[in-house]
Scaffold this active site. Structure first.
Site, mmCIF file in Angstrom:
data_model
loop_
_atom_site.group_PDB
_atom_site.id
_atom_site.type_symbol
_atom_site.label_atom_id
_atom_site.label_comp_id
_atom_site.label_asym_id
_atom_site.label_seq_id
_atom_site.Cartn_x
_atom_site.Cartn_y
_atom_site.Cartn_z
ATOM 1 N N ASP A 356 0.920 -0.971 0.244
ATOM 2 C CA ASP A 356 0.109 -0.143 -0.039
ATOM 3 C C ASP A 356 0.346 1.303 0.056
ATOM 4 O OD1 ASP A 356 -1.275 -2.497 1.251
ATOM 5 O OD2 ASP A 356 -3.030 -1.192 2.414
ATOM 6 N N GLU A 498 -5.924 -10.895 -4.422
ATOM 7 C CA GLU A 498 -5.581 -11.670 -3.428
ATOM 8 C C GLU A 498 -7.066 -12.265 -3.592
ATOM 9 O OE1 GLU A 498 -3.564 -9.136 -0.513
ATOM 10 O OE2 GLU A 498 -5.831 -8.799 -0.352
ATOM 11 N N GLN A 613 -9.702 -6.546 -7.068
ATOM 12 C CA GLN A 613 -9.129 -5.432 -6.803
ATOM 13 C C GLN A 613 -8.140 -4.993 -8.124
ATOM 14 O OE1 GLN A 613 -6.469 -6.807 -3.121
ATOM 15 N NE2 GLN A 613 -5.115 -5.513 -3.888
#
Length: 793
Positions: A356, A498, A613
């Protein structure tokens, strides 16, 4: 939640809640949390409630509560709770009647206030005002203030206030029983020591009490119990009288740089903390707040200078909210510390740092405050020891960065087990710490991006080259030769998506490994030519001369999934395009996230064509900013085809995803969708759903708000050796203005619907690519936008 309460000088600066619910405390506690990078204070109310979460974290104080747990940021003693009694009865908004309730965070001044009119169960009316801030001027100071006015008749007020170390991390106790003391019946001190890492924490607090503006010097009662010490004040207010209480606190640890020395003694920490507290008490709340407010103006708002003139004022507030949180989440004071996925706002993800930081948060600092970006990258340099150990433990060479990082030398700290499996009822295995390996090349990309934007050769010499070379050594050892296809593969990984575990040849992972290897080769040649002394040092340390031909050979033989001829779609991995398709409407329109786990377990999701994502899309976004940008695989046509294919399949169940999709949507001309995705990213924390932020704010998404505006709507990119600007503002944005730094030169960029202007604040010569054309200018340039044809763009 309410976002329109700011008036005049504070218009579009205020985040507020206008009603109180004891069942929905988490959101306000998290998104209104206070901090300064050294510490973060969750904004629990002064009075206690059953579903509250009281958190105080100090960056870098990691500890392992038990041998079978992973290290985490420990929840320090609470100093915010006030046990208030009105006429002998416990004060709570669950009793009596409350009117005109407002709790608000002013992000401009970084002060939290709460006010309301309260009628007690006995019919007495009182006016309450609470204030607090965590100082940006003195990183160790927490200041609070309570005002209570009796409106109707005489009232007895009593309150207990002190330091409470009975708090835990969701039941895990990180501290030994510490010493407690009250000096001069006024200055309260509590010492905590972590039970595994041995970090000392010293809390000091004191009170100033006023009635009708005059200080009251009556002595409080002193008391202490297990892990707790406090003072009790008893007062009587007549009708129309006002009580004011200032509570000032200092927090110090022996992990602070000035104390983290071989000569350290606990007595030094205690004496220094008390001395600092006494100075704070002498200055008082108002003077401390003025210094804090000035620090915010000078260090933040004057530096970043970000303004948006939008027909929807929420856009301006959201960007200011992002800048506020990017400031308070970042330990700019110490390069040994990183940023947690929940910042310093809650216990979620245990304070650990993920990719991140490098991909979604660091770009803000790289372009806006490179000194802080350098500190965050130096944290990763200090983490090389843990990364090398992880590589060795897994049978590889070089540096294999941990998926979750804490103290830089700790190595991998990802928990082994996670949520319940809805099919088996067992805990699910967390595989990311073992096989989500792309973070190693993500860090290399961040080093490269920082260097391209800043030109900081000193950082590269001391830290950056070593990081790039050792990560390349890892990838060279990680690649697996496929005899049948005569090429290298990367098998059994998790990519950014993921929801797909144990896949082979995840496109993102393979391409980023390729980039890492090619980057190392380039830097090998550059360093050998330009700095032979440093090259020799690193060659002796890392055997670069031996590694270089291996990087070259393996990079050229590494399998890189190509766009399919029929539709230009890059396969996310070897099997994704063959997986079962289902109707994803239910999950695309869900209010929360991870709703798909209520219907399928991880093994089943692994077999469905669904993406958690951005995966392939974030790859396209990143690599077009590198020396690979001329590759046809990153062309506009490929970007558009992959966006159209993957976006409908992406649930955005990670807060990292929306900003990337917003940027790419703007790139390919889907401007309405781009703004819609930007708005969704803003609403992850600021939106109407009251439980999305219970465990803490979404740090990466907050960084993504800035990125979507600057890289998306303003069109900022690195292209070759130049800064490229290609703006496409939302239709209802009249103007945006912000300051970035390019090669140490502050540039103020102003974009309207009709013109783009760039002003070099240091009055230097600048070369930029604007709408595909190179412009060289001194001081300032203005380019009309309306006259540029779409074909030219």
């Amino acid at each position: 939640m309410e976002y329109g309460l700011g008036k005049k000088a504070f218009k579009d600066w205020v985040v507020a809640e206008v009603s109180f619910s004891p069942d929905m405390l988490g959101k306000g506690e998290a998104i209104m949390y206070l901090g300064n990078g050294y510490m973060g204070l969750r904004s629990a109310t002064e009075e206690a409630y059953l579903k509250e979460t009281r958190n105080l974290f100090v960056s870098g104080t990691f500890n392992k509560a038990e041998q079978n747990e992973v290290t985490e940021l420990p929840n320090l003693a609470d100093v915010t709770k006030l046990d208030i009694r009105i006429d002998g009865e416990r004060f709570s908004l669950e009793f009596g009647e409350t009117k005109d309730y407002v709790r608000q965070l002013n992000v401009k001044t970084a002060e939290l206030t709460r006010s309301f009119h309260w009628t007690s169960p006995k019919g007495k009316e009182l006016e309450f005002l609470f204030k607090r801030f965590v100082s940006l001027d003195n990183l160790h100071v927490i200041a609070m203030k309570m005002e209570v006015e009796s409106l109707t008749e005489s009232v007895e007020i009593s309150f207990d206030s002190g330091i409470n170390a009975q708090v835990t991390n969701s039941g895990s106790q990180h501290f030994l029983e510490g010493e407690r003391r009250v000096y001069d019946r006024r200055f309260v001190q509590l010492v905590q020591t972590t039970n595994e890492s041995g970090i000392d924490v010293v809390h000091n607090t004191a009170h100033k009490v006023f009635v009708n503006g005059h200080q009251v010097n009556t002595e409080p009662k002193m008391d202490m119990s297990r892990r707790k010490v406090w003072l009790t004040y008893d007062l009587t207010l007549g009708q129309g009288e006002k009580l004011e209480v200032e509570k000032l606190t200092t927090v110090y640890t022996n992990r602070d740089k000035e104390f983290d020395k071989p000569t350290y003694e606990l007595s030094q920490l205690r004496e220094h903390g008390i001395a600092d507290l006494k100075e704070a008490v002498a200055r008082g709340y108002d003077n401390l707040f003025e210094a804090h407010r000035t620090a915010w103006q000078n260090k933040v708002w004057n530096v970043y200078n970000f303004e948006v003139d939008s027909e929807d004022s929420f856009d301006q507030l959201a960007l200011r909210f992002a800048l506020y949180h990017l400031t308070i989440m970042t330990p700019a004071h110490d390069e040994r510390m990183g940023i947690g996925a929940k910042a310093l706002s809650g216990e979620g993800y245990k304070g650990h740092s993920f990719w991140d930081t490098e991909i979604f948060i660091l770009p803000f600092f790289t372009y806006s405050n490179p000194h802080i970006a350098k500190s965050l990258l130096t944290y990763r340099y200090h983490g090389l020891a843990g990364a090398r150990r992880k590589a060795l433990e897994n049978g590889y060479e070089g540096a294999m960065y941990p998926w979750e990082a804490a103290w830089p030398t700790d190595g991998e700290v990802t928990p082994a087990w996670g949520d319940v499996d809805i099919v088996t009822g067992e805990q699910t295995k967390i595989w990311s710490g073992l096989i989500e390996q792309h973070i190693t090349s993500d860090i290399s990309f961040a080093v490269y991006q920082y260097y391209r934007v800043t030109g900081d050769e000193e950082f590269m010499t001391n830290h950056g080259y070593e990081m790039i070379f050792d990560t390349a050594k890892f990838w060279a050892s990680r690649l697996e030769w496929n005899d049948k296809k005569e090429e290298y593969h990367i098998n059994n990984v998790i990519g950014p998506d993921e929801y797909k575990e144990h896949v082979d040849n995840n496109a993102y992972t393979n391409y980023m490994a390729y980039f890492n290897l090619k980057l190392a080769s380039r830097f090998f040649e550059k360093l050998k030519k330009e700095n032979p002394k440093r090259f020799t040092e690193l060659d002796n340390q890392l055997s670069l001369t031996k590694a270089y031909p291996i990087w070259e050979k393996k990079a050229e033989k590494l399998y890189l999934p190509k766009p399919q001829e029929a539709d230009l779609v890059i396969p996310q991995d070897d099997t994704y395009l063959r997986l079962k398709e289902i109707d994803l409407t239910k999950y695309k329109n869900q209010e929360g996230v991870r709703g798909i786990y209520k219907d399928y377990n991880p093994e089943q999701i692994n077999k469905i064509q669904v993406t958690k994502q951005a995966d392939v899309l974030v790859l396209l976004y990143l690599l077009e900013q590198t020396f690979l940008n001329e590759d046809y695989r990153f062309s506009y046509e490929v970007k558009k085809a992959n966006f159209n294919f993957y976006e409908p399949k992406t649930l955005h169940d990670s807060s990292l995803s929306l900003a990337t999709h917003a940027i790419l949507a703007n790139d390919i001309g889907k401007q309405e969708l781009a703004y819609s995705l930007f708005k969704e990213a803003c609403e992850i924390d600021l939106g109407p759903y009251m439980h999305t932020s219970d465990e803490g704010v979404h740090a990466a998404s907050i960084g993504g708000i800035w990125s979507a505006a600057v890289f998306g709507f303003a069109g900022i990119r690195i292209k070759g050796n130049q800064l490229s600007i290609h703006p496409k503002l939302p239709k209802h944005w009249n103007r945006m203005n912000f300051t970035i730094k390019w090669k140490e030169q502050p540039l103020t960029i102003t974009i309207s619907q009709s013109a783009l202007s760039i002003k070099a604040e240091s009055k230097g010569s600048i070369v930029c690519e604007i709408f595909g054309k190179l412009y060289s200018f001194e001081n300032e340039v203005e380019i009309p936008i309306r006259n540029i044809q779409l074909a030219d763009i």
